[in-house]
Design a protein around this motif. Structure first.
Motif, PDB file in Angstrom:
ATOM      1  N   GLY A   1       0.769  -1.250   0.069  1.00 20.21           N
ATOM      2  CA  GLY A   1      -0.011   0.029  -0.124  1.00 20.21           C
ATOM      3  C   GLY A   1       0.674   1.194   0.029  1.00 20.21           C
ATOM      4  O   GLY A   1       0.172   2.545   0.164  1.00 20.21           O
ATOM      5  N   ASN A   2       2.125   1.200  -0.165  1.00 22.52           N
ATOM      6  CA  ASN A   2       2.989   2.242  -0.083  1.00 22.52           C
ATOM      7  C   ASN A   2       3.622   2.574  -1.458  1.00 22.52           C
ATOM      8  O   ASN A   2       3.479   1.702  -2.376  1.00 22.52           O
ATOM      9  CB  ASN A   2       4.167   1.745   0.719  1.00 22.52           C
ATOM     10  N   ASP A   3       4.220   3.783  -1.515  1.00 23.91           N
ATOM     11  CA  ASP A   3       4.915   3.998  -2.754  1.00 23.91           C
ATOM     12  C   ASP A   3       6.208   4.146  -2.522  1.00 23.91           C
ATOM     13  O   ASP A   3       7.096   4.387  -3.770  1.00 23.91           O
ATOM     14  CB  ASP A   3       4.374   5.405  -3.430  1.00 23.91           C
ATOM     15  N   SER A   4       6.690   4.129  -1.458  1.00 26.93           N
ATOM     16  CA  SER A   4       8.518   4.313  -0.964  1.00 26.93           C
ATOM     17  C   SER A   4       8.548   3.827   0.429  1.00 26.93           C
ATOM     18  O   SER A   4       7.717   3.387   1.228  1.00 26.93           O
ATOM     19  CB  SER A   4       8.492   5.826  -1.044  1.00 26.93           C
ATOM     20  N   GLU A   5       9.894   3.761   0.618  1.00 23.51           N
ATOM     21  CA  GLU A   5      10.456   3.475   2.011  1.00 23.51           C
ATOM     22  C   GLU A   5      11.366   4.314   2.521  1.00 23.51           C
ATOM     23  O   GLU A   5      12.045   4.979   1.867  1.00 23.51           O
ATOM     24  CB  GLU A   5      11.038   2.067   1.921  1.00 23.51           C
ATOM     25  N   VAL A   6      11.090   4.897   3.725  1.00 23.03           N
ATOM     26  CA  VAL A   6      12.144   5.882   4.242  1.00 23.03           C
ATOM     27  C   VAL A   6      12.999   5.241   5.137  1.00 23.03           C
ATOM     28  O   VAL A   6      12.750   4.580   5.999  1.00 23.03           O
ATOM     29  CB  VAL A   6      11.266   7.287   4.855  1.00 23.03           C
ATOM     30  N   LEU A   7      14.502   5.739   4.994  1.00 24.81           N
ATOM     31  CA  LEU A   7      15.454   5.024   6.023  1.00 24.81           C
ATOM     32  C   LEU A   7      15.855   6.219   6.755  1.00 24.81           C
ATOM     33  O   LEU A   7      16.236   7.416   6.133  1.00 24.81           O
ATOM     34  CB  LEU A   7      16.601   4.401   5.122  1.00 24.81           C
ATOM     35  N   TRP A   8      15.962   6.089   8.060  1.00 26.35           N
ATOM     36  CA  TRP A   8      16.503   7.300   8.880  1.00 26.35           C
ATOM     37  C   TRP A   8      17.214   6.816   9.979  1.00 26.35           C
ATOM     38  O   TRP A   8      17.085   5.930  10.598  1.00 26.35           O
ATOM     39  CB  TRP A   8      15.345   8.127   9.210  1.00 26.35           C
ATOM     40  N   THR A   9      18.406   7.509  10.274  1.00 28.70           N
ATOM     41  CA  THR A   9      19.214   7.382  11.562  1.00 28.70           C
ATOM     42  C   THR A   9      19.899   8.780  11.769  1.00 28.70           C
ATOM     43  O   THR A   9      20.297   9.561  10.576  1.00 28.70           O
ATOM     44  CB  THR A   9      20.255   6.414  11.681  1.00 28.70           C
ATOM     45  N   PRO A  10      19.617   9.345  12.892  1.00 26.88           N
ATOM     46  CA  PRO A  10      20.045  10.524  13.059  1.00 26.88           C
ATOM     47  C   PRO A  10      21.553  11.293  13.382  1.00 26.88           C
ATOM     48  O   PRO A  10      21.932  11.950  13.316  1.00 26.88           O
ATOM     49  CB  PRO A  10      19.346  11.178  14.375  1.00 26.88           C
ATOM     50  N   TRP A  11      22.353   9.550  13.499  1.00 27.80           N
ATOM     51  CA  TRP A  11      23.790   9.686  13.897  1.00 27.80           C
ATOM     52  C   TRP A  11      24.257  10.542  14.847  1.00 27.80           C
ATOM     53  O   TRP A  11      22.981  10.959  15.853  1.00 27.80           O
ATOM     54  CB  TRP A  11      24.466   9.917  12.731  1.00 27.80           C
ATOM     55  N   VAL A  12      25.340  11.027  15.370  1.00 25.13           N
ATOM     56  CA  VAL A  12      25.678  11.442  16.490  1.00 25.13           C
ATOM     57  C   VAL A  12      25.253  12.855  16.845  1.00 25.13           C
ATOM     58  O   VAL A  12      24.628  13.024  17.725  1.00 25.13           O
ATOM     59  CB  VAL A  12      27.370  11.423  16.565  1.00 25.13           C
ATOM     60  N   GLU A  13      25.429  13.815  15.754  1.00 24.54           N
ATOM     61  CA  GLU A  13      24.827  15.006  15.981  1.00 24.54           C
ATOM     62  C   GLU A  13      23.408  15.059  16.445  1.00 24.54           C
ATOM     63  O   GLU A  13      22.800  15.846  16.993  1.00 24.54           O
ATOM     64  CB  GLU A  13      25.391  15.955  14.935  1.00 24.54           C
TER      65      GLU A  13
ATOM     66  N   ALA B   1      21.361  12.721  17.302  1.00 24.84           N
ATOM     67  CA  ALA B   1      20.998  12.243  18.900  1.00 24.84           C
ATOM     68  C   ALA B   1      21.264  13.192  19.653  1.00 24.84           C
ATOM     69  O   ALA B   1      20.316  13.420  20.618  1.00 24.84           O
ATOM     70  CB  ALA B   1      21.880  10.653  18.880  1.00 24.84           C
ATOM     71  N   GLN B   2      22.427  13.913  19.541  1.00 24.07           N
ATOM     72  CA  GLN B   2      22.818  14.886  20.745  1.00 24.07           C
ATOM     73  C   GLN B   2      21.724  16.144  20.635  1.00 24.07           C
ATOM     74  O   GLN B   2      21.443  16.640  21.820  1.00 24.07           O
ATOM     75  CB  GLN B   2      23.933  15.432  20.449  1.00 24.07           C
ATOM     76  N   ALA B   3      21.069  16.065  19.561  1.00 23.93           N
ATOM     77  CA  ALA B   3      20.138  17.280  19.645  1.00 23.93           C
ATOM     78  C   ALA B   3      18.901  17.160  19.990  1.00 23.93           C
ATOM     79  O   ALA B   3      18.094  17.985  20.250  1.00 23.93           O
ATOM     80  CB  ALA B   3      20.068  18.011  18.060  1.00 23.93           C
ATOM     81  N   PHE B   4      18.477  15.682  20.365  1.00 23.98           N
ATOM     82  CA  PHE B   4      17.099  15.368  20.613  1.00 23.98           C
ATOM     83  C   PHE B   4      17.192  15.342  22.281  1.00 23.98           C
ATOM     84  O   PHE B   4      17.806  14.541  22.790  1.00 23.98           O
ATOM     85  CB  PHE B   4      16.591  14.058  20.208  1.00 23.98           C
ATOM     86  N   ALA B   5      16.168  15.789  22.910  1.00 27.10           N
ATOM     87  CA  ALA B   5      16.075  16.030  24.510  1.00 27.10           C
ATOM     88  C   ALA B   5      15.482  14.571  24.818  1.00 27.10           C
ATOM     89  O   ALA B   5      15.663  14.167  26.002  1.00 27.10           O
ATOM     90  CB  ALA B   5      15.137  16.999  24.748  1.00 27.10           C
ATOM     91  N   ASP B   6      14.825  13.877  23.869  1.00 28.95           N
ATOM     92  CA  ASP B   6      13.912  12.703  24.380  1.00 28.95           C
ATOM     93  C   ASP B   6      14.883  11.209  23.676  1.00 28.95           C
ATOM     94  O   ASP B   6      14.112  10.370  23.486  1.00 28.95           O
ATOM     95  CB  ASP B   6      12.679  12.530  23.999  1.00 28.95           C
ATOM     96  N   MET B   7      16.156  11.704  23.291  1.00 32.66           N
ATOM     97  CA  MET B   7      17.008  10.443  22.886  1.00 32.66           C
ATOM     98  C   MET B   7      18.336  10.736  23.530  1.00 32.66           C
ATOM     99  O   MET B   7      18.875  11.590  23.431  1.00 32.66           O
ATOM    100  CB  MET B   7      17.005  10.499  21.528  1.00 32.66           C
ATOM    101  N   PRO B   8      18.879   9.395  24.136  1.00 34.04           N
ATOM    102  CA  PRO B   8      20.326   9.385  24.600  1.00 34.04           C
ATOM    103  C   PRO B   8      21.143   9.850  23.795  1.00 34.04           C
ATOM    104  O   PRO B   8      20.937   9.691  22.377  1.00 34.04           O
ATOM    105  CB  PRO B   8      20.339   8.023  25.234  1.00 34.04           C
ATOM    106  N   ASP B   9      22.283  10.256  24.186  1.00 28.29           N
ATOM    107  CA  ASP B   9      23.438  10.770  23.052  1.00 28.29           C
ATOM    108  C   ASP B   9      24.077   9.529  22.441  1.00 28.29           C
ATOM    109  O   ASP B   9      24.178   9.754  21.075  1.00 28.29           O
ATOM    110  CB  ASP B   9      24.370  11.553  23.769  1.00 28.29           C
ATOM    111  N   ASN B  10      23.781   8.499  22.766  1.00 29.31           N
ATOM    112  CA  ASN B  10      24.264   7.163  22.128  1.00 29.31           C
ATOM    113  C   ASN B  10      22.938   6.488  21.425  1.00 29.31           C
ATOM    114  O   ASN B  10      23.412   5.325  21.112  1.00 29.31           O
ATOM    115  CB  ASN B  10      24.894   6.388  23.031  1.00 29.31           C
ATOM    116  N   GLY B  11      21.876   7.063  21.600  1.00 30.90           N
ATOM    117  CA  GLY B  11      20.722   6.273  21.424  1.00 30.90           C
ATOM    118  C   GLY B  11      20.489   5.882  19.654  1.00 30.90           C
ATOM    119  O   GLY B  11      20.187   4.735  19.374  1.00 30.90           O
ATOM    120  N   TYR B  12      21.428   6.373  18.904  1.00 29.58           N
ATOM    121  CA  TYR B  12      21.547   6.200  17.601  1.00 29.58           C
ATOM    122  C   TYR B  12      22.204   4.825  17.566  1.00 29.58           C
ATOM    123  O   TYR B  12      22.009   4.077  16.251  1.00 29.58           O
ATOM    124  CB  TYR B  12      22.119   7.258  16.682  1.00 29.58           C
TER     125      TYR B  12
END
Length: 297
Positions: free
Chosen positions: A241-253, A255-266
């Motif tokens: 039912g989709n037309d695409s797939e999104v791949l995402w990882t925030p990597w180091v910088e 993850a550090q910018a998110f208040a709701d993810m640990p710095d090493n969460g990525y």
């Protein structure tokens, strides 16, 4: 993945399913079955945990995720709907990113269980609040089939007198051991790189994870495989039912910018999303339904 949450049972719904709340009254639907454990937040109709017995979790949840009635939850499977990314400017200004479904309160639908697993339905209906943001009557159903596999079906039913168009994502955060231990194969070779102005690029259909990724891939021709050598497992992901797939990882910088993810969460997550992102979106005629799904085994 949710053992750090202190939950209290408020209602048993079946042998394996109960409603539970945290200290602030935030509601969760908890499944403890002989084959699996899972959890949904009613806020957002959001799967936050899925794990087979005696295995590592399949779905990743941030240890610092914020649970309140205003913010989308970091991790799990957020439901991005009825738009992906920014809203169409024709709808107005200052509308929530990725739609309103992921920050709305969903209602319980049907629940059934057997020795094989549990089937749960969560529902969101149009209301005065949604009509102020998006001028269509709808019923949205998230059907989750939980067994030794995970299937999520997002069913959009158009209750309006005219056709509607939507874009969407089942924004699946998958749990991994570490980026250097995994590879992704089965991708389409064509993708739009959002880190480089969404230009169309071509690349290998097998991907190693060694940097930030934010890419919209044309729909895969078949299964996408996530191999994790340390966890000694390969997840097979089939989207429909989709037309695409999104791949995402925030990597180091990122993850550090998110208040709701640990710095090493990525280091322990990778998003592989079943998405509708195309220019023309998905049209649903009046009285008709469309299903966006992801199936993980």
């Amino acid at each position: 993945m949710i053992s750090h949450l202190s939950l209290t049972t408020t209602k048993s719904l079946s042998a394996s399913v109960s409603l539970q709340t945290d200290a602030n009254g935030f509601e969760f639907l908890i499944i403890e079955h002989q084959k699996l454990s899972a959890a949904f937040a009613l806020h957002g109709g959001h799967l936050v945990h899925f794990q087979l017995a005696d295995q590592a979790p399949i779905i990743w949840l941030s240890k610092t995720a914020i649970f309140n009635d205003k913010k989308a939850i970091r991790g799990g499977v957020p439901v991005c709907w009825p738009w992906f990314g920014a809203a169409d400017p024709a709808l107005g200004e200052n509308l929530p990113a990725h739609g309103f479904a992921r920050t709305s309160k969903w209602a319980l639908g049907d629940i059934s269980e057997s020795t094989e697993g549990v089937v749960v339905e969560l529902k969101l209906h149009s209301s005065e609040a949604t009509l102020a943001l998006w001028p269509f009557q709808f019923e949205l159903t998230l059907k989750a089939t939980l067994s030794d596999t995970l299937k999520l079906e997002l069913i959009t039913e158009n209750k309006s007198a005219t056709s509607l168009t939507y874009r969407s994502a089942l924004h699946t955060y998958l749990n991994i051991s570490a980026p250097e231990n995994v590879s992704v194969s089965g991708l389409n070779e064509y993708f739009y790189n959002s880190l480089k102005g969404k230009v169309l690029e071509t690349g290998d259909t097998t991907l190693l994870i060694d940097q930030a990724i934010d890419a919209i891939y044309n729909k895969a021709n078949g299964q996408i495989l996530l191999e994790d050598r340390k966890l000694q497992r390969t997840l097979s992901i089939t989207n429909t039912g989709n037309d695409s797939e999104v791949l995402w990882t925030p990597w180091v910088e990122g993850a550090q910018a998110f208040a709701d993810m640990p710095d090493n969460g990525y280091q322990t997550m990778l998003c592989i999303e079943s998405t509708i992102t195309g220019e023309h979106g998905q049209q649903v005629a009046a009285g008709e339904k469309h299903t966006l799904s992801t199936y993980i085994k």
